[in-house]
Motif scaffolding. Structure first.
Motif, short mmCIF file in Angstrom:
data_model
loop_
_atom_site.label_atom_id
_atom_site.label_comp_id
_atom_site.label_asym_id
_atom_site.label_seq_id
_atom_site.Cartn_x
_atom_site.Cartn_y
_atom_site.Cartn_z
N ALA A 216 63.87 35.07 44.90
CA ALA A 216 64.63 36.26 43.32
C ALA A 216 64.67 35.07 42.36
O ALA A 216 64.54 35.34 41.90
CB ALA A 216 65.77 37.10 43.81
N ALA A 217 65.28 34.68 43.27
CA ALA A 217 65.18 32.53 42.30
C ALA A 217 63.69 32.29 41.11
O ALA A 217 64.04 31.95 40.20
CB ALA A 217 65.66 31.54 42.23
N GLN A 218 63.03 32.57 42.10
CA GLN A 218 61.72 32.12 42.02
C GLN A 218 60.65 32.78 41.06
O GLN A 218 60.37 32.81 39.91
CB GLN A 218 60.83 32.01 43.14
CG GLN A 218 60.58 30.73 43.82
CD GLN A 218 60.10 30.62 44.97
OE1 GLN A 218 58.62 30.54 44.68
NE2 GLN A 218 60.31 31.05 46.01
N VAL A 219 61.26 34.61 41.24
CA VAL A 219 60.87 35.37 40.35
C VAL A 219 61.49 35.36 38.28
O VAL A 219 60.79 34.74 37.56
CB VAL A 219 60.70 36.68 40.47
CG1 VAL A 219 60.64 37.92 39.39
CG2 VAL A 219 60.27 37.65 42.18
N TYR A 220 62.46 34.86 38.81
CA TYR A 220 63.27 34.30 37.69
C TYR A 220 63.03 33.24 36.62
O TYR A 220 62.52 33.09 35.93
CB TYR A 220 64.52 35.25 37.76
CG TYR A 220 65.21 34.60 37.01
CD1 TYR A 220 66.11 35.16 35.52
CD2 TYR A 220 65.87 33.28 36.60
CE1 TYR A 220 66.43 34.61 34.24
CE2 TYR A 220 66.71 32.11 35.34
CZ TYR A 220 66.98 33.45 34.61
OH TYR A 220 67.74 32.84 33.59
N SER A 222 60.13 31.91 37.23
CA SER A 222 58.82 32.11 36.88
C SER A 222 58.58 32.40 35.42
O SER A 222 57.34 32.05 34.44
CB SER A 222 57.40 32.14 38.25
OG SER A 222 57.79 31.97 38.77
N SER A 223 59.47 33.00 34.76
CA SER A 223 59.29 33.92 33.85
C SER A 223 59.74 33.12 32.39
O SER A 223 59.96 33.73 31.49
CB SER A 223 60.75 35.12 33.61
OG SER A 223 62.06 34.85 33.97
N LEU A 224 60.76 32.18 32.63
CA LEU A 224 61.43 31.31 31.81
C LEU A 224 60.55 29.97 31.27
O LEU A 224 59.01 29.83 32.11
CB LEU A 224 62.32 30.19 32.42
CG LEU A 224 63.61 31.27 33.03
CD1 LEU A 224 64.50 30.00 33.58
CD2 LEU A 224 64.14 32.10 31.84
N PRO A 225 60.13 29.83 29.76
CA PRO A 225 59.43 29.44 29.49
C PRO A 225 59.81 27.13 30.56
O PRO A 225 60.25 27.04 30.89
CB PRO A 225 59.88 28.40 28.47
CG PRO A 225 60.54 29.59 27.66
CD PRO A 225 61.10 30.66 28.82
N LYS A 226 58.37 26.56 30.68
CA LYS A 226 58.26 26.31 31.47
C LYS A 226 59.56 24.91 30.81
O LYS A 226 59.95 23.74 31.87
CB LYS A 226 57.17 25.35 31.84
CG LYS A 226 56.13 26.23 32.57
CD LYS A 226 54.57 25.55 32.94
CE LYS A 226 53.81 26.30 33.64
NZ LYS A 226 52.70 25.37 33.64
N ASP A 227 59.67 24.47 30.40
CA ASP A 227 60.35 22.90 29.96
C ASP A 227 61.64 23.67 29.20
O ASP A 227 62.90 22.94 28.84
CB ASP A 227 60.93 22.34 28.99
CG ASP A 227 60.02 23.55 27.72
OD1 ASP A 227 60.16 24.48 27.55
OD2 ASP A 227 59.61 22.76 26.43
N PHE A 233 70.55 28.00 32.91
CA PHE A 233 70.51 29.20 33.61
C PHE A 233 70.81 29.15 34.64
O PHE A 233 71.11 29.51 35.25
CB PHE A 233 68.46 29.69 33.89
CG PHE A 233 67.64 28.22 34.52
CD1 PHE A 233 68.09 28.31 35.81
CD2 PHE A 233 67.59 27.30 33.93
CE1 PHE A 233 67.06 27.11 36.31
CE2 PHE A 233 65.86 27.07 34.22
CZ PHE A 233 66.10 26.26 35.67
N LYS A 234 71.90 28.18 34.46
CA LYS A 234 72.58 27.18 36.10
C LYS A 234 73.01 28.44 36.14
O LYS A 234 73.45 28.44 38.07
CB LYS A 234 73.27 26.09 35.64
CG LYS A 234 73.77 25.90 34.99
CD LYS A 234 75.18 24.59 35.11
CE LYS A 234 76.44 24.75 33.89
NZ LYS A 234 76.64 23.56 33.13
N ASN A 249 64.52 20.97 34.74
CA ASN A 249 64.11 22.47 34.11
C ASN A 249 63.17 23.27 34.97
O ASN A 249 62.73 23.20 36.25
CB ASN A 249 62.84 22.00 32.82
CG ASN A 249 62.20 20.74 33.35
OD1 ASN A 249 60.82 21.61 34.91
ND2 ASN A 249 61.55 19.90 33.25
N SER A 250 62.89 24.58 34.61
CA SER A 250 62.21 25.47 34.96
C SER A 250 61.51 24.96 35.84
O SER A 250 60.95 25.66 37.32
CB SER A 250 62.22 26.70 34.46
OG SER A 250 61.19 26.55 33.30
#
Ligand code: UDP
Ligand code: LCN
Length: 821
Positions: A216-220, A222-227, A233-234, A249-250
């Motif tokens: 679940a967390a990886q899906v989330y 991955s949707s964020l800007p990389k930096d 999002f903690k 960072n993400s």
């Protein structure tokens, strides 16, 4: 001398059958040779003794080479040692690093028999102590008997590659049993910093919960800007059960999560190793180095105070830098703490060794912590030799542990010991606190002195090897991993057993017989070579960086005519290149040997001057037994060979910046560095000289043989063959005369070798990865470790503590007058 027991490495086919055949084929000559081995009177023979006797016995060269061409030659040239107990001769044969075979040959009938390590050692003991050898209940130590299920490497070429192999073992255990994967979850649950969980919290206490949350967390993420910073999002992460430590960072969080998911799904050694290098397992480190004068200024070159201190201070800087880098990448705000713990010496003689807490230069958060040695009368005020420190260590470990916990305000994550005393103290503390332990030997004394084990009774009053070898065996076995500087340190070279290998099986007649002390195929061994501080030891060609402010002092140091406290002797011809050496004035460093080679070789004397930095000139100013002897020897050699005008003897130097420039000034003369040690564990001066671009000749006995590729990046010299060594140096300088580019070519080749293999940054990465992965391995194998620790505790309590009682404790009055340093 080392050899393998039944639990250690032996060849698939025993050599006895082939040896039988070979002896039968050359029966007449061999009968004569074996008769000579018995008759020559030497009871413990080395390979060269056997070969010499063969040469005398079979005079005809062709006949001899015919006999030695085949299997017999192979066996005799690989025999490390032969115990002659007439009519039998027991051979300890080492066909390749780490592999040992034992056979006995009857000198009359040439009958061959196989021996176990224990049987071989008994043969050897009979030479020194017949009663002990025949005592059926003599104490035998056998770690192999406890570790029979532990995984081992099988190829000599894999030795020293522990982390790599441990990742494979962990991966296969994950594959075998899902319970082992749970151990990883538990390990992650245990990661914390100052009471705050890292990576995961109790919500994710099973593999399946962790896998689902990761998905679940990886899906989330991955949707964020990389930096996207972790802070943003903690809360979301916490909701799933994740804590800090995944990344700053993400993108980093995503990478680490993907790695863990892949490892949980299908273990792969490379991914596992990478994962462990990313986990926030190590934030606080303790490094023990009790003996010495351990300080940052004014201590180098004093007895027992050399490379180990240089190594540790450089190591701390490199580790702190790498820790800060990792912490930043992990997204933590933690401050790493590294404490180097040594003894506090009230009689500090102008050094800071009486200061309890001292920040380490060029670091942000690292300190030296000094804790005193105690005797019944209170604090021990004076320096004591590394050979005499054993009575103080148990109390030191206890006091240091309490002090460390106070200063750090938490338990350390990793304890690293240095040398026998530091490793023993590290073992005691690691056991008490349940912490991952690493050990570093720098040099194991056992291989430095011939037959130091068998002749321990003779040497014990001076060196206390009974304490030292027992302490070494305890910590080698207690530790989770061992860092070595070279391959040879573990398992030697083709002809010479390694320092650790020499602890595989040995005997101290009258004390104990070790049939399996350490196994060089244990995956706890890792090679991580040190470097030299490149801000101090940089090439002589980097003109703009040169420390020219030191030049007037160095000019005086090398060329002024008068004798004073800092130098004696002088150089009449300033135009000659200089051959240079710098070392503590120990017997093993063989500075006197180099002086003698130089004295004897007229050609060398006509080509170059000799400059030595070593010890003091006045024996009454030294407190060290060996140093006093060497000082006297130096004076007599200078007299004997009339060296005045060609030699400059400079006292121990303590300023490493000036030393760096001194090496470069020697390079300016188109000279060379010579490291003539009878044996050298690693040899930091070799690396320093090569870093400045000074062509280097170094001993072929020990670490330098691996640092230098002979004839390519420098030269090997045989310290036991001074004539040949000095001829090799002459040949170099003659070639420099006839070939204008040769000196530069060798200088550059040395530098290239350094850049490829010897830097501190590579070291720090490797060492931190070891702390991380072996921390997990110790959890995975904790039952077996527990059994071993029980055995170790017995050796410590019943043996070591008693041996320590034989070491006398100095009184103030028993010490010579203070040294003016
Ligand atoms: N050293 C020094 N002054 C001296 C002698 C040695 O600064 O008078 C330094 C040398 O530059 C090197 C270290 O001490 O950094 C010696 O390390 P090495 O590994 O060569 O030998 P060890 O003394 O550790 O056996
Ligand atoms: C101790 C020694 O004797 C040297 O060979 C090493 O270079 C030094 O420590 C640093 O490891």
């Amino acid at each position: 001398m080392a050899m393998a027991s039944a639990s250690l490495m032996r060849l698939d086919t025993p050599i006895s059958d082939s040896l039988n055949d070979a002896l039968r084929r050359s029966r007449n000559q061999m009968k004569k040779c074996f008769a000579r081995f018995v008759e020559n009177g030497k009871r413990l023979m080395k390979c060269q003794d056997l070969m010499k006797d063969v040469e005398i016995t079979i005079e005809d060269k062709r006949e001899r080479s015919h006999v030695l061409e085949g299997f017999l030659g192979y066996i005799l040239s690989n025999t490390q040692e032969a115990a002659v107990v007439p009519p039998n001769i027991a051979l300890a044969v080492r066909p390749s690093p780490g592999f040992w075979e034992f056979v006995t040959v009857n000198a009359t009938s040439l009958e061959v028999g196989d021996l176990t390590a224990s049987e071989y050692l008994k043969f050897k003991e009979a030479i020194f102590d017949e009663n002990w050898a025949n005592d059926e209940n003599a104490l035998e130590i056998d770690f192999g008997a406890i570790e029979f299920t532990a995984p081992r490497l099988s190829l000599p070429s894999s030795i020293g590659n522990g982390v790599n192999l441990i990742s494979k073992f962990i991966s296969s255990r994950f594959g075998e049993d899902k319970q082992n994967v749970n151990a990883l979850v538990n390990y992650l649950l245990g990661l914390q910093h100052r009471g705050q969980s890292l990576m995961i919290n109790k919500k994710l206490n099973t593999v399946s919960k962790l896998q689902s949350a990761l998905f679940a967390a990886q899906v989330y993420v991955s949707s964020l800007p990389k930096d996207t910073p972790y802070e943003e999002f903690k809360h979301k992460m916490k909701g799933w059960g994740f804590e800090k430590g995944w990344g700053s960072n993400s993108e980093r969080v995503r990478e680490t999560m993907l790695l863990l998911s892949e490892v949980l799904q299908a273990p792969d050694p490379a991914k596992l190793e990478l994962l462990f290098s990313k986990l926030p397992t190590t934030l606080n480190i303790v490094i023990f180095s009790p003996h010495g004068y351990f300080g940052q200024a004014g201590v180098l070159g004093l007895p027992d105070t050399g490379g180990q201190i240089v190594y540790i201070l450089d190591q701390v800087r490199a580790l702190e830098e790498e820790l800060l880098h990792r912490i930043e990448q992990q997204g933590l705000q933690a401050k790493p703490q590294i404490l180097v713990v040594t003894r506090l010496i009230p009689d500090a003689r102008g050094t800071k060794c009486n200061v309890e807490l001292e920040p380490i230069e060029n670091t942000k958060h690292s300190h030296i912590l000094r804790v005193p040695f105690y005797t019944q009368n209170g604090v021990l005020r004076q320096w004591v030799s590394r050979f005499d420190v054993y009575p103080y260590l148990e109390r030191f470990a206890k006091d240091a542990t309490a002090k460390i916990l106070k200063v750090m305000d938490c338990k350390p994550d990793l304890i690293i010991g240095n040398y026998t005393d530091g490793n023993l103290v590290a073992s005691l503390m690691a056991k008490k606190l349940g912490i991952t332990q690493g050990t570093i030997a720098h040099a194991l004394e056992k291989t430095k002195y011939e037959d130091s084990d068998a002749k321990w009774k003779e040497l014990d009053p001076k060196y206390h090897f009974s304490c030292q070898f027992t302490a070494d065996m305890i910590s080698m076995n207690a530790t989770d991993f061992i860092i070595t500087s070279t391959y040879q340190e573990v398992s030697g070279s083709k002809n010479r057993p390694g320092q650790y290998e020499s602890h595989e099986a040995f005997t101290m007649p009258g004390l104990y017989r070790v049939v399996s002390g350490i196994n060089v195929f244990d995956p706890k061994f890792n090679i991580a070579a040190p470097g030299a501080d490149q801000s101090v030891y940089f090439p002589f060609t980097e003109k703009s960086k040169r420390l020219t402010n030191f030049h007037p002092e160095i000019e005086e140091l090398l060329y002024s005519r008068e004798n004073n406290d800092e130098h004696i002797g002088y150089l009449a011809d300033k135009k000659k290149p200089i051959i240079f050496s710098m070392a503590r004035l120990d017997t093993v460093k063989n500075i006197t040997g180099l002086t003698e080679w130089y004295g004897k070789n007229r050609k060398l004397r006509s080509l170059v001057n000799l400059v030595l930095v070593a010890g003091f000139f006045d024996p009454s100013k030294s407190k060290d037994r060996e140093e006093i002897d060497e000082i006297k020897k130096m004076h007599s050699l200078i007299e004997k060979y009339k060296l005045k005008g060609q030699i400059r003897w400079i006292a121990a130097q303590t300023d490493r910046y000036r030393n760096g420039e001194l090496y470069r000034c020697i390079a300016d003369t188109k000279g060379a560095f010579v490291q003539p040690a009878l044996y050298e564990g690693f040899g930091l001066t070799v690396i320093e000289a090569m870093n400045v671009g000074l062509p280097t000749f170094a001993t072929n006995q020990g670490g330098p043989a691996e640092i230098i590729v002979d004839g390519v990046s420098g030269f090997h010299i045989d310290p036991y063959n001074g004539d040949e060594a000095s001829k090799k140096i002459v040949a170099f300088f003659e070639k420099c005369k006839s070939d204008g580019g040769y000196w530069n070519k060798m200088s550059e080749a040395g530098l290239q070798r350094i850049h490829e293999c010897y830097t501190w940054n590579i070291y720090a990465k490797k060492a931190l990865n070891m702390g991380s992965i072996y921390g997990f391995w110790r959890q995975l194998t904790k039952d077996q470790k527990q059994a071993k620790m029980r055995y170790i505790e017995m050796i410590y309590s019943l043996l070591f503590r008693n041996l320590v009682k034989n070491v006398s404790i100095p009184t103030e009055e028993s010490l010579p007058a203070p040294t003016a340093t």
